[in-house]
Write a protein that holds these residues in place. Structure first.
Motif, PDB file in Angstrom:
ATOM      1  N   SER A   1     -12.814 -11.608   9.208  1.00  0.00           N
ATOM      2  CA  SER A   1     -11.658 -11.756   8.316  1.00  0.00           C
ATOM      3  C   SER A   1     -12.051 -12.183   6.899  1.00  0.00           C
ATOM      4  N   THR A   2     -13.342 -12.229   6.595  1.00  0.00           N
ATOM      5  CA  THR A   2     -13.770 -12.688   5.274  1.00  0.00           C
ATOM      6  C   THR A   2     -13.575 -11.660   4.173  1.00  0.00           C
ATOM      7  N   ARG A   3     -13.523 -10.378   4.514  1.00  0.00           N
ATOM      8  CA  ARG A   3     -13.392  -9.307   3.529  1.00  0.00           C
ATOM      9  C   ARG A   3     -12.569  -8.177   4.099  1.00  0.00           C
ATOM     10  N   ALA A   4     -12.169  -7.252   3.249  1.00  0.00           N
ATOM     11  CA  ALA A   4     -11.420  -6.085   3.722  1.00  0.00           C
ATOM     12  C   ALA A   4     -12.285  -5.231   4.644  1.00  0.00           C
ATOM     13  N   ALA A   5     -13.566  -5.116   4.342  1.00  0.00           N
ATOM     14  CA  ALA A   5     -14.488  -4.342   5.176  1.00  0.00           C
ATOM     15  C   ALA A   5     -15.649  -5.246   5.586  1.00  0.00           C
TER      16      ALA A   5
END
Length: 135
Positions: A9-13
């Motif tokens: 969940s830290t980045r979009a990808a």
């Protein structure tokens, strides 16, 4: 595993990969060529990499099938005392790789490539329709 969910969940990808895997390299390259800046987690370089890999294996198809409305039964054969024999049996049945081995309606469908091909063609949804949870 909570760590996998937190990192995812830290980045979009976010890509969980192994530094020595050629398919992993291809996926990373594809994302970069598309202009994305994914977070990369090299599992073979992480002290908890083996645990994270196990957690990810369990999540992949489970999330896909649940998104279609089917709650799959997942057997973690590496945690079963008869797991080695189960792997050999799956190979004898025609699995090119012993896991993941996906069965629908008692019929061996295949592993990752077969499932993703069926999903991309729209066929997987049709195959799972009889097993979708009643609303």
């Amino acid at each position: 595993m909570d760590r996998v969910r937190d990192l995812a969940s830290t980045r979009a990808a976010v890509i969980f990969t192994k530094s020595s895997c050629c398919m992993c390299h291809s996926i990373k390259t594809l994302f970069y060529e598309l202009g994305a800046s994914p977070a990369i987690h090299e599992l073979d370089r992480d002290t908890n990499g083996r645990e994270m890999e196990g957690a990810l294996r369990g999540l992949g198809f489970k999330i896909l099938f649940q998104g279609i409305g089917v709650d799959p039964l997942v057997y973690e054969i590496d945690q079963d005392p008869e797991g080695r024999e189960m792997e050999r049996a799956l190979m004898r049945m025609g699995c090119t790789a012993p896991v993941p081995a996906v069965f629908i309606g008692g019929k061996l469908i295949g592993s990752t490539n077969e499932i993703m091909s069926l999903h991309l063609s729209g066929t997987l949804i049709q195959m799972l329709k009889p097993y979708q949870a009643l609303s």
